[in-house]
Write a protein that holds these residues in place. Structure first.
Motif, PDB file in Angstrom:
ATOM      1  N   UNK A 186      -5.325  -6.619   3.928  1.00 11.69           N
ATOM      2  CA  UNK A 186      -5.364  -6.947   5.284  1.00 11.69           C
ATOM      3  C   UNK A 186      -6.408  -7.864   5.341  1.00 11.69           C
ATOM      4  N   UNK A 187      -7.042  -7.958   6.024  1.00 13.21           N
ATOM      5  CA  UNK A 187      -8.524  -9.218   6.870  1.00 13.21           C
ATOM      6  C   UNK A 187      -9.585  -8.055   6.330  1.00 13.21           C
ATOM      7  N   UNK A 188     -10.463  -8.416   6.125  1.00 13.90           N
ATOM      8  CA  UNK A 188     -12.171  -7.998   5.422  1.00 13.90           C
ATOM      9  C   UNK A 188     -13.001  -8.082   6.085  1.00 13.90           C
ATOM     10  N   UNK A 189     -14.271  -7.680   6.300  1.00  3.78           N
ATOM     11  CA  UNK A 189     -15.345  -8.705   6.298  1.00  3.78           C
ATOM     12  C   UNK A 189     -16.413  -7.980   4.813  1.00  3.78           C
ATOM     13  N   UNK A 190     -16.688  -8.308   4.181  1.00  4.70           N
ATOM     14  CA  UNK A 190     -16.823  -8.096   2.520  1.00  4.70           C
ATOM     15  C   UNK A 190     -18.923  -7.406   3.271  1.00  4.70           C
ATOM     16  N   UNK A 191     -19.413  -6.731   2.174  1.00  7.41           N
ATOM     17  CA  UNK A 191     -20.509  -7.114   1.608  1.00  7.41           C
ATOM     18  C   UNK A 191     -21.087  -7.995   1.077  1.00  7.41           C
TER      19      UNK A 191
END
Length: 131
Positions: free
Chosen positions: A47-52
């Motif tokens: 899945x798409x992600x917006x990691x830190x």
């Protein structure tokens, strides 16, 4: 004193992908960086992600496809890609699958990845510690 990592910690994930973390939160309790070897079968995608965390993906065999807000890049064997914390990305592999190394700074952690489609902040890069 230097620490030799004799074998990685194997991280179970769905979809046939194999993750072997050498350094990171799972293998060595290291929060600052994670290093994992990945093997993904043809057609694997997460899945798409917006990691830190920033992530460097070094492709050893096959290709890794990275979807981002401005398009798609294909990273072939012998190339690497750097994605930065806060960027929305989605990782997949080309038609032949891929073997690659993922390095995350700080180390991958389930609460830091922020995947969109699965309703969780977890699991896959232990590392999917990676991409």
């Amino acid at each position: 004193m230097p620490e030799v990592i004799n074998e990685p910690s194997r991280i179970p994930v769905p979809g046939g992908k194999v993750i072997e973390e050498f350094v990171g939160r799972v293998a060595t309790s290291t929060p600052g960086v994670s290093v994992a070897r990945m093997a993904a079968p043809p057609g694997w995608q997460e899945p798409a992600q917006v990691p830190e965390f920033d992530e460097v993906t070094l492709v050893l065999r096959g290709s890794v496809v990275v979807e981002h807000d401005d398009g798609v890049v294909e990273v072939r064997a012998g190339q690497a890609v750097l994605t930065r914390a806060g960027e929305r990305v989605r990782y997949g592999v080309g038609p032949d699958g891929a073997d690659y190394v993922a390095v995350c700074v700080p180390a991958f952690g389930p609460g830091l990845v922020h995947r969109e489609d699965d309703g969780q902040d977890g699991g896959e890069h232990a590392a999917d510690p990676v991409g």
